[in-house]
Every structure is written in C-alpha cells, then in structure tokens.
Design a protein around this motif. Structure first.
Motif, PDB file in Angstrom:
ATOM      1  N   ASP A   1      28.495  47.226  56.432  1.00 57.47           N
ATOM      2  CA  ASP A   1      29.781  46.617  56.079  1.00 57.47           C
ATOM      3  C   ASP A   1      30.860  47.681  55.925  1.00 57.47           C
ATOM      4  OD1 ASP A   1      28.517  44.177  56.064  1.00 57.47           O
ATOM      5  OD2 ASP A   1      28.376  44.036  53.876  1.00 57.47           O
ATOM      6  N   ALA A   2      30.475  48.843  55.401  1.00 58.88           N
ATOM      7  CA  ALA A   2      31.442  49.927  55.217  1.00 58.88           C
ATOM      8  C   ALA A   2      32.036  50.356  56.552  1.00 58.88           C
ATOM      9  CB  ALA A   2      30.786  51.109  54.518  1.00 58.88           C
ATOM     10  N   GLU A   3      31.234  50.338  57.595  1.00 55.57           N
ATOM     11  CA  GLU A   3      31.720  50.728  58.917  1.00 55.57           C
ATOM     12  C   GLU A   3      32.789  49.763  59.420  1.00 55.57           C
ATOM     13  OE1 GLU A   3      28.435  51.053  61.542  1.00 55.57           O
ATOM     14  OE2 GLU A   3      27.583  52.818  60.566  1.00 55.57           O
ATOM     15  N   LEU A   4      32.711  48.488  59.005  1.00 56.83           N
ATOM     16  CA  LEU A   4      33.646  47.469  59.473  1.00 56.83           C
ATOM     17  C   LEU A   4      34.901  47.378  58.611  1.00 56.83           C
ATOM     18  CD1 LEU A   4      31.103  44.573  60.175  1.00 56.83           C
ATOM     19  CD2 LEU A   4      32.093  46.156  61.840  1.00 56.83           C
ATOM     20  N   ALA A   5      34.890  48.048  57.478  1.00 55.97           N
ATOM     21  CA  ALA A   5      36.017  47.947  56.547  1.00 55.97           C
ATOM     22  C   ALA A   5      37.310  48.433  57.203  1.00 55.97           C
ATOM     23  CB  ALA A   5      35.726  48.757  55.285  1.00 55.97           C
TER      24      ALA A   5
ATOM     25  N   LYS B   1      39.301  41.480  47.110  1.00 52.47           N
ATOM     26  CA  LYS B   1      39.597  41.605  48.533  1.00 52.47           C
ATOM     27  C   LYS B   1      39.669  40.235  49.204  1.00 52.47           C
ATOM     28  CE  LYS B   1      40.042  46.012  49.016  1.00 52.47           C
ATOM     29  NZ  LYS B   1      41.307  46.609  49.505  1.00 52.47           N
ATOM     30  N   VAL B   2      38.701  39.372  48.901  1.00 46.06           N
ATOM     31  CA  VAL B   2      38.692  38.038  49.517  1.00 46.06           C
ATOM     32  C   VAL B   2      39.883  37.225  49.016  1.00 46.06           C
ATOM     33  CG1 VAL B   2      37.412  35.878  49.767  1.00 46.06           C
ATOM     34  CG2 VAL B   2      36.191  38.070  49.837  1.00 46.06           C
ATOM     35  N   LYS B   3      40.143  37.285  47.721  1.00 44.38           N
ATOM     36  CA  LYS B   3      41.255  36.522  47.148  1.00 44.38           C
ATOM     37  C   LYS B   3      42.582  36.957  47.759  1.00 44.38           C
ATOM     38  CE  LYS B   3      42.700  34.673  42.692  1.00 44.38           C
ATOM     39  NZ  LYS B   3      42.394  34.677  41.232  1.00 44.38           N
ATOM     40  N   GLN B   4      42.752  38.250  47.970  1.00 47.20           N
ATOM     41  CA  GLN B   4      43.976  38.759  48.588  1.00 47.20           C
ATOM     42  C   GLN B   4      44.113  38.256  50.028  1.00 47.20           C
ATOM     43  OE1 GLN B   4      44.223  43.031  48.734  1.00 47.20           O
ATOM     44  NE2 GLN B   4      46.128  43.039  49.901  1.00 47.20           N
ATOM     45  N   ALA B   5      43.006  38.284  50.775  1.00 47.28           N
ATOM     46  CA  ALA B   5      43.034  37.833  52.161  1.00 47.28           C
ATOM     47  C   ALA B   5      43.382  36.346  52.257  1.00 47.28           C
ATOM     48  CB  ALA B   5      41.688  38.104  52.829  1.00 47.28           C
ATOM     49  N   VAL B   6      42.821  35.554  51.342  1.00 47.50           N
ATOM     50  CA  VAL B   6      43.092  34.116  51.338  1.00 47.50           C
ATOM     51  C   VAL B   6      44.544  33.841  50.947  1.00 47.50           C
ATOM     52  CG1 VAL B   6      42.536  31.942  50.169  1.00 47.50           C
ATOM     53  CG2 VAL B   6      40.704  33.439  50.967  1.00 47.50           C
ATOM     54  N   ALA B   7      45.069  34.616  50.031  1.00 45.00           N
ATOM     55  CA  ALA B   7      46.465  34.444  49.623  1.00 45.00           C
ATOM     56  C   ALA B   7      47.401  34.745  50.789  1.00 45.00           C
ATOM     57  CB  ALA B   7      46.782  35.354  48.437  1.00 45.00           C
ATOM     58  N   GLU B   8      47.038  35.737  51.598  1.00 42.45           N
ATOM     59  CA  GLU B   8      47.865  36.106  52.744  1.00 42.45           C
ATOM     60  C   GLU B   8      47.688  35.153  53.913  1.00 42.45           C
ATOM     61  OE1 GLU B   8      46.640  40.083  53.524  1.00 42.45           O
ATOM     62  OE2 GLU B   8      47.722  40.948  51.792  1.00 42.45           O
ATOM     63  N   GLU B   9      46.508  34.548  54.021  1.00 41.68           N
ATOM     64  CA  GLU B   9      46.220  33.598  55.112  1.00 41.68           C
ATOM     65  C   GLU B   9      45.419  32.426  54.551  1.00 41.68           C
ATOM     66  OE1 GLU B   9      44.187  33.552  59.564  1.00 41.68           O
ATOM     67  OE2 GLU B   9      44.535  35.462  58.539  1.00 41.68           O
TER      68      GLU B   9
ATOM     69  N   THR C   1      21.883  34.281  58.334  1.00 42.13           N
ATOM     70  CA  THR C   1      23.210  34.379  57.710  1.00 42.13           C
ATOM     71  C   THR C   1      23.921  35.651  58.174  1.00 42.13           C
ATOM     72  OG1 THR C   1      22.244  35.448  55.750  1.00 42.13           O
ATOM     73  CG2 THR C   1      22.538  33.046  55.674  1.00 42.13           C
ATOM     74  N   THR C   2      24.004  35.812  59.474  1.00 38.84           N
ATOM     75  CA  THR C   2      24.680  36.982  60.024  1.00 38.84           C
ATOM     76  C   THR C   2      26.182  36.761  60.015  1.00 38.84           C
ATOM     77  OG1 THR C   2      22.801  37.425  61.490  1.00 38.84           O
ATOM     78  CG2 THR C   2      24.896  38.499  62.021  1.00 38.84           C
ATOM     79  N   PRO C   3      26.937  37.569  59.274  1.00 41.48           N
ATOM     80  CA  PRO C   3      28.390  37.365  59.223  1.00 41.48           C
ATOM     81  C   PRO C   3      29.061  37.723  60.543  1.00 41.48           C
ATOM     82  CG  PRO C   3      27.724  39.266  57.888  1.00 41.48           C
ATOM     83  CD  PRO C   3      26.476  38.651  58.411  1.00 41.48           C
ATOM     84  N   GLN C   4      30.151  37.025  60.848  1.00 40.52           N
ATOM     85  CA  GLN C   4      30.884  37.282  62.081  1.00 40.52           C
ATOM     86  C   GLN C   4      32.135  38.133  61.848  1.00 40.52           C
ATOM     87  OE1 GLN C   4      29.546  36.248  65.060  1.00 40.52           O
ATOM     88  NE2 GLN C   4      27.855  35.667  63.691  1.00 40.52           N
ATOM     89  N   THR C   5      32.553  38.245  60.601  1.00 41.31           N
ATOM     90  CA  THR C   5      33.743  39.027  60.272  1.00 41.31           C
ATOM     91  C   THR C   5      33.469  39.847  59.016  1.00 41.31           C
ATOM     92  OG1 THR C   5      34.726  37.356  58.812  1.00 41.31           O
ATOM     93  CG2 THR C   5      35.192  37.170  61.180  1.00 41.31           C
ATOM     94  N   TRP C   6      34.386  40.794  58.749  1.00 35.71           N
ATOM     95  CA  TRP C   6      34.246  41.607  57.540  1.00 35.71           C
ATOM     96  C   TRP C   6      34.366  40.749  56.288  1.00 35.71           C
ATOM     97  CZ3 TRP C   6      37.879  43.995  53.856  1.00 35.71           C
ATOM     98  CH2 TRP C   6      37.253  44.971  53.064  1.00 35.71           C
ATOM     99  N   LEU C   7      35.273  39.781  56.298  1.00 35.04           N
ATOM    100  CA  LEU C   7      35.417  38.911  55.135  1.00 35.04           C
ATOM    101  C   LEU C   7      34.152  38.090  54.903  1.00 35.04           C
ATOM    102  CD1 LEU C   7      39.105  37.649  55.404  1.00 35.04           C
ATOM    103  CD2 LEU C   7      38.138  39.180  53.675  1.00 35.04           C
ATOM    104  N   GLU C   8      33.544  37.611  55.974  1.00 34.74           N
ATOM    105  CA  GLU C   8      32.287  36.872  55.820  1.00 34.74           C
ATOM    106  C   GLU C   8      31.197  37.777  55.235  1.00 34.74           C
ATOM    107  OE1 GLU C   8      30.970  34.828  59.281  1.00 34.74           O
ATOM    108  OE2 GLU C   8      32.630  33.397  59.275  1.00 34.74           O
TER     109      GLU C   8
ATOM    110  N   ALA D   1      39.804  53.664  52.245  1.00 31.98           N
ATOM    111  CA  ALA D   1      39.496  53.395  50.839  1.00 31.98           C
ATOM    112  C   ALA D   1      38.404  52.342  50.711  1.00 31.98           C
ATOM    113  CB  ALA D   1      40.757  52.948  50.098  1.00 31.98           C
ATOM    114  N   ASP D   2      38.501  51.291  51.523  1.00 37.19           N
ATOM    115  CA  ASP D   2      37.479  50.244  51.506  1.00 37.19           C
ATOM    116  C   ASP D   2      36.136  50.782  51.987  1.00 37.19           C
ATOM    117  OD1 ASP D   2      39.337  48.401  50.603  1.00 37.19           O
ATOM    118  OD2 ASP D   2      39.784  47.615  52.602  1.00 37.19           O
ATOM    119  N   LYS D   3      36.172  51.605  53.018  1.00 39.97           N
ATOM    120  CA  LYS D   3      34.938  52.214  53.520  1.00 39.97           C
ATOM    121  C   LYS D   3      34.258  53.033  52.420  1.00 39.97           C
ATOM    122  CE  LYS D   3      36.533  52.685  58.338  1.00 39.97           C
ATOM    123  NZ  LYS D   3      35.547  51.809  58.998  1.00 39.97           N
TER     124      LYS D   3
END
Length: 233
Positions: free
Chosen positions: A41-45, A151-159, A97-104, A49-51
């Motif tokens: 997941d760190a590689e996809l960040a 991080k998720v809450k911020q992403a949802v607020a923006e989209e 349960t393989t995620p398709q995105t970083w948020l997933e 800073a997120d990494k």
C-alpha cells in the motif's frame, strides 16, 4: 552461544494450550501478511509523506510478528507449524478482497484489520493475563486507524460520490471477514472453544452457536468505523 529455547511440541498437551497456540499462530501469520500488504500500500500512496507513514506501520507489523514468533518458541512450539493451519483461510480472505484503488486498500486496512482485531481480543479475554497482554500489545495500531480514517474522510469530502462505493466495499469486507473467521472456528475446535468461553449469553448450545453470536456482535463496531471514515449513510 545462543540460549534460545528449542521448540518442544510435547509441552502443548491440553485443549486450552492448543487453543492458545492456535490464537498466537493465527495472529502471527496475520501480522506477517499485514506487513506485506501495508508495504505494498505504501508503494501506491500518492505522496512521500503517506508512503513514509504506511511504511512505518508496516515495520510495526513486522516487529509484532517477531514478538509472536519468540513467544511461540518460548512455549515450545515451532512458529511455522503454528501458523500453517491459517495460511489458507487468510490467503483466501485477501484473494477475495483485492483492492482496486489506494482508497480501497485503506478501507480494507481499517475495516478488515479492525474486525479481525476485535476477534483476536475476544479470544484473548479468556486466556491467562500474560497472553492477553501480549495480544493487546501486538494489536496496538499506534495511530494507524486515525491516519487511515482521516485520509478516507478527506477524500470523501473532496469527492462525495466516493462514499457510496467505499461504504459498499466496507460491507463486503465485513462479510468476507466473518465468513473466513467462521471457517477458522469450524476447522480449529480448540480455538472455537476459547472463543465460546467469552460468550456472555445464557444460551449455551455448543461452541459454534456461541461463536456465531459473538461474530454477530463483532459487527456492532462496524458503523463506528464507517462514521470515522465519513462513510456512514
């Protein structure tokens, strides 16, 4: 000269001992897999800073894995043998349960690991104080839940359109997690016995019935996790 204690399977003689070893073996493999997953997941960040944050969380999981390995050896058990029964169910959970995105991937780390941690703590409640403290220590998130939720809450607020999809993903994660946990309990009766001892219900219709009731209660914290991520409807 090393003074490490050599594994001695003959020391594990009672059903309770076997249940405890199963708990530690399951948790040890879960921590190892979590290390690899968080490192990936760190590689996809999206930012350095997120990494760095996720890489630090991954390193913590690896350290927890080593603590559990040492405890198993101390108990006279081969860590590889203790983890072996749980490779298939945990690998199946991750394959389904393989995620398709970083948020997933973040939602999976928060929801999936959260309900698994609830499960481990429930089992540990009926072990001796030393084992219980060990389990609580290795389940310490050290800021991970707060980081992911923010991080998720911020992403949802923006989209805002992300909320429905991620909430559906979270529900799927819970369903898959409970399904695999039930499989583990069915395959490892001594572990189910430990879990059943933590059932406070007056209905005592066998270990698996108690396990089912406990699994149902494990979902109670799901809405709180959704709310923390801004995904509660």
């Amino acid at each position: 000269m090393s003074s490490a204690v050599a594994p001695d399977p003959s020391r594990v003689t009672t059903p309770v001992d076997r249940g405890v070893i199963d708990l530690l073996g399951l948790l040890a493999y879960a921590e190892l897999v979590s290390f690899f997953r968080l490192a990936s997941d760190a590689e996809l960040a999206p930012t350095l800073a997120d990494k760095a944050e996720l890489a630090a969380f991954a390193a913590t999981e690896q350290a927890h894995h080593q603590v559990l390995r040492r405890k198993l050896v101390e108990l006279g058990v081969d860590p590889e043998e203790a983890m072996q029964p749980f490779i298939a169910p945990l690998d199946a959970w991750h394959a389904h349960t393989t995620p398709q995105t970083w948020l997933e991937s973040l939602v999976k780390a928060y929801v999936g690991d959260g309900i698994a941690a609830d499960f481990y703590r429930q089992v540990a409640e009926v072990t001796d104080p030393e084992i219980r403290e060990l389990v609580v220590d290795v389940l310490s998130e050290e800021g991970r839940a707060e980081f992911i939720a923010a991080k998720v809450k911020q992403a949802v607020a923006e989209e805002p359109t992300l909320a429905g999809r991620l909430a559906l993903w979270a529900r799927r994660l819970v369903g898959e997690a409970l399904s695999q946990a039930q499989r583990v309990a069915l395959d490892r009766p001594q572990l189910a016995e430990l879990l059943a001892k933590g059932d406070s219900s007056e209905e005592r219709n066998g270990d698996l019935a108690a396990v089912s009731r406990i699994f149902a209660r494990l979902t109670e914290s799901h809405n709180a996790r959704l709310q923390a991520m801004g995904l509660a409807g």
